[in-house]
Design an enzyme around this catalytic site. Structure first.
Site, PDB file in Angstrom:
ATOM      1  N   ALA A 479      12.224 -36.349  -7.169  1.00  0.00           N
ATOM      2  CA  ALA A 479      12.178 -37.315  -6.073  1.00  0.00           C
ATOM      3  C   ALA A 479      12.044 -36.540  -4.769  1.00  0.00           C
ATOM      4  O   ALA A 479      12.561 -35.433  -4.632  1.00  0.00           O
ATOM      5  CB  ALA A 479      13.446 -38.149  -6.077  1.00  0.00           C
ATOM      6  N   GLY A 524      13.493 -36.567 -10.956  1.00  0.00           N
ATOM      7  CA  GLY A 524      12.757 -37.820 -11.139  1.00  0.00           C
ATOM      8  C   GLY A 524      11.489 -37.627 -11.955  1.00  0.00           C
ATOM      9  O   GLY A 524      11.060 -38.527 -12.675  1.00  0.00           O
ATOM     10  N   GLU A 527      12.506 -37.721 -15.364  1.00  0.00           N
ATOM     11  CA  GLU A 527      12.921 -39.082 -15.736  1.00  0.00           C
ATOM     12  C   GLU A 527      11.713 -39.988 -16.013  1.00  0.00           C
ATOM     13  O   GLU A 527      11.753 -40.847 -16.893  1.00  0.00           O
ATOM     14  CB  GLU A 527      13.812 -39.672 -14.637  1.00  0.00           C
ATOM     15  CG  GLU A 527      15.178 -38.976 -14.640  1.00  0.00           C
ATOM     16  CD  GLU A 527      16.022 -39.265 -13.417  1.00  0.00           C
ATOM     17  OE1 GLU A 527      15.499 -39.124 -12.295  1.00  0.00           O
ATOM     18  OE2 GLU A 527      17.197 -39.640 -13.587  1.00  0.00           O
ATOM     19  N   GLU A 547      19.557 -31.977 -10.459  1.00  0.00           N
ATOM     20  CA  GLU A 547      20.213 -32.699  -9.361  1.00  0.00           C
ATOM     21  C   GLU A 547      21.576 -32.123  -9.010  1.00  0.00           C
ATOM     22  O   GLU A 547      21.992 -32.095  -7.859  1.00  0.00           O
ATOM     23  CB  GLU A 547      20.384 -34.185  -9.728  1.00  0.00           C
ATOM     24  CG  GLU A 547      19.103 -35.006  -9.763  1.00  0.00           C
ATOM     25  CD  GLU A 547      18.382 -34.959 -11.102  1.00  0.00           C
ATOM     26  OE1 GLU A 547      18.736 -34.114 -11.959  1.00  0.00           O
ATOM     27  OE2 GLU A 547      17.446 -35.767 -11.289  1.00  0.00           O
TER      28      GLU A 547
END
Ligand code: NAD
Length: 673
Positions: A479, A524, A527, A547
């Site tokens: 992200a 992300g 993911e 993260e």
């Protein structure tokens, strides 16, 4: 014959720029390593450099064991006696090793005497590899007792970070030697390519040499300026650096001397004085504070600001025609395969596409006419189009526009959005995450565009399978955390929910979704990949949920989907350490379905997608739902769901088609009805 499993010990001779990195890689691959150099001071500093580098790798989660345990596998040894002869210690190390890699200075007599000595002490079938950049393997091998066991193993600087290794065959090198060296390079985490003849510059330096030479020539002739060339190379072709910028960055002296070594061995270039002038004036580039550009101080690289408006002032075909002509020669004469040449420029030079892919895009007819023009205008003999290019043009294989060039193409409908590209190559649709300058970092706009795209693809009956991939160097590095600055926890929760809904939409899309992963798939990015049905990774892929290192946890399904793939213990380890998982390990853990050779990812993903596209679409959808939803339920509910979906399928035309085709021994044609 030594097999990969038999290799236990590796001796690296020369612990300088390249040698210490090669020793580090060998130790990381689990081998016992003897690292040899002429005195203990050099060896101590090499060990320091290795320790520092391992520390960095460990910090970034690339090391799956402690720095100390890797270090403990490396034994430094002094390779020469006070009289300058090779030492007993070196003889012992070599006799114990199944592989010797040499990275001593680029002097033929030194390398030959080392190979003569090593081959006296080495076991019959051990491999003697040289990291030479410019000397012929054949000549080095001549000094060895068993030239068939001598091979080029050309790493790039820095070896630990650069993914490519050129494996070069000398005249006498045996097939087994090449095969084992390729396996060893892979074991050391690298992507090797095969160079079947020790031509000057091998593949990477040869093609780069051509590009530098052409750029230099065009500027010399006043046909372009340095800034125009670099802006075109950077913006139009999308290479990571301008040509002159790269020369400054790596050292004009290095390029000048490498080119000289190549031309001394018969590599013909067009006359160009620019590099020589800078070399003679001591203006080597970044290291001396000035080269083609000026830098604030010696050794401090500041990227020159290329101007977008200058991009395209030089016809990119003028820059690429001669390098492509060279690539065609290498391919036609069997020096390397098309795939390997394309991998070489992508991994050795960081090009976003292979040189043959560029050729297909520019058009082979255009490249041939550009070569003719260079020949006519400037009398350049090296611009004589290679017979391969001429014959391809004669056969109408012009590249993408004619449907076939070096590669085959099908009709595509492309929609370029702000953050993604959607390419419908029916029955397949590709979603390309397209923020390459940010390693495809995911921002709210990308989530919105992905969401809308999935709706559109779900509704398009001609799209049977979706592939998601990244453009440039990575799938997606995660992200875009810059989007979080100033955000309240509520804003973040909304972002996370939206992202999670997107992953659910992808998981429950009524068609199979394949994630084709290369480079980083982190946070992300991972993911998104985890919500696909099938994941294919190239050898260079790295998956992780780092993260934790920023103080938070995965927020788009990482904690939930990973555990379903690898179980709680592994999922906790991955998420709590934030470690980066290389493709081979991700495969062993069951995170990815398969690992394919770097450079073949699109092809492999496409071929799997085509296989799925021939299956009955409704049954594919039901299979997805039965597995995904059944997995969340109790066994009894899952089984009930299975039998409901199973029986429901018997109401479809596709079942009738499937059964009749089976009885009639023909291929079924499923319509999704
Ligand atoms: P370097 O000068 O940094 O290291 C060479 C090392 O070899 C030095 O530490 C030197 O002390 C040692 N040495 C000299 N004689 C020796 C002997 N008799 N026994 C053991 N060690 C000895 O050079 P480098 O840049 O590491 O290059 C080494 C080789 O790798 C060369 O063949 C070069 O062409 C090739 N290469 C270099 C690069 C690069 O970018 N530097 C890239 C690819 C390949």
């Amino acid at each position: 014959m030594v097999k990969l499993e038999d290799i236990k010990t590796v001796t690296v001779v020369g612990a300088g720029t390249m040698g210490h990195g090669i020793a580090e890689l060998a130790a990381m691959a689990g081998y016992k390593v003897y690292m040899a150099d002429i005195n203990m001071d050099i060896l101590r500093s090499a060990l320091e450099r290795i320790r520092w580098s391992l520390g960095k790798l460990s910090e970034r989660g690339f090391l799956r064991e402690s720095v100390e345990s890797v270090m403990s596998r490396i034994t430094p040894i002094v390779s020469v006696t006070a009289e300058g002869a090779f030492s007993e210690d070196l003889a012992r190390a070599v006799s114990e090793s199944q592989v010797v890699v040499e990275a001593v200075p680029e002097k033929l007599d030194l390398k030959q005497s080392l190979f003569a000595f090593a081959s006296q002490h080495a076991a019959e079938d051990s491999i003697l590899a040289t990291n030479t950049s410019s000397l012929p393997i054949t000549e080095i091998a001549r000094a060895a007792r068993r030239p068939e066991r001598v091979v080029g193993m050309h790493f790039f600087n820095p070896p630990v970070l650069m993914p490519l290794v050129e494996v070069i065959r000398g005249e006498a090198t045996s097939d087994e030697t090449v095969k084992l060296t390729l396996e060893l390079a892979r074991k050391m985490g690298k992507t090797p390519i095969v160079v079947n003849k020790d031509v000057p510059g091998f593949i990477v330096n040869r093609l780069l040499g051509r590009l530098m030479n052409m750029a230099c020539f065009l500027v010399d002739k006043g046909a372009a300026t340095i800034e125009e060339v670099d802006s075109t190379v950077f913006y139009t072709l999308g290479l990571p650096m301008g040509v002159f910028e790269l020369a400054d960055y790596s050292g004009i002296d290095v390029f000048y001397l490498v080119t000289k070594a190549m031309t001394d061995r018969g590599f013909q270039v067009v006359p160009c004085t620019l590099f020589e002038e800078k070399f003679k004036a001591g203006k080597y580039g970044v290291k001396s504070g000035e080269g083609f550009y000026k830098y604030p101080e010696a050794g401090k690289f500041v990227k020159p600001s290329h101007k977008r408006e200058l991009a395209g002032k030089v016809d990119p075909a003028m820059l690429l025609a001669v390098p492509l002509n060279e690539a065609a020669y290498l391919l036609r004469t069997g020096i390397a395969s098309k795939e390997d040449i394309d991998i070489a420029v992508k991994l050795g030079l960081g090009w976003p596409k292979g040189i043959f892919e560029f050729a297909d895009e520019l058009g082979l007819d255009k490249l041939v006419s550009t070569l003719e023009k260079l020949k006519a205008e400037y009398g350049l003999a090296i611009a004589e189009p290679d017979p391969l290019l001429r014959s391809m043009v004669a056969e109408g294989k012009l590249g993408r526009k004619s449907g076939e060039g070096f590669y085959k193409y099908v009709a595509v409908e492309e929609t370029v959005k702000e953050t993604i590209i959607v390419r419908k190559e029916k029955p397949i649709a590709w979603i390309v995450l397209n923020r390459p300058e940010r390693l495809n970092a995911i921002n709210p706009k990308m989530i919105e565009e992905l969401d809308n795209t999935l709706e559109d693809l779900e509704a398009d009956p001609e799209v049977r399978v979706v592939i998601i991939k990244g453009s440039g160097r990575a799938f997606s590095a995660g992200a875009d955390v810059t989007a979080f600055t100033g955000a309240t926890p509520i804003d973040i929760a909304r972002f996370s929910r939206k992202f999670q809904q997107l992953t659910l939409k992808m998981q429950y899309l009524a068609k199979p979704v394949i994630a084709a992963i290369h480079g980083y798939a982190l946070g992300g990015g991972s993911e998104i990949a985890l919500s696909a049905d099938i994941r294919i990774a190239s050898e260079d892929a790295i998956i992780g949920q780092p993260e934790i290192n920023l103080g938070f946890i995965p927020g788009a399904g990482g904690t939930q989907r990973l555990v379903r793939l690898v179980g709680p213990a592994k999922a906790k380890e991955i998420i709590m350490t934030g470690d980066f998982i290389p493709a081979s390990e991700a495969y062993k853990m069951g995170i990815v379905n398969r690992v394919v050779k770097t450079g073949t990812l699109d092809e492999e993903a496409r071929s799997l997608a085509m296989k799925l596209a021939e299956k009955p679409p409704l049954a594919l959808m039901m299979a997805k739902y039965a597995i995904d939803m059944g997995y969340e339920a109790s066994l009894a509910s899952g089984l009930t769901l299975e039998s409901s979906l199973f029986s429901l399928l018997f109401t479809t035309e596709d079942v009738i088609e499937g059964v009749s085709a089976f009885l009639e021994k023909r291929r079924p044609k499923f319509k999704g009805r």
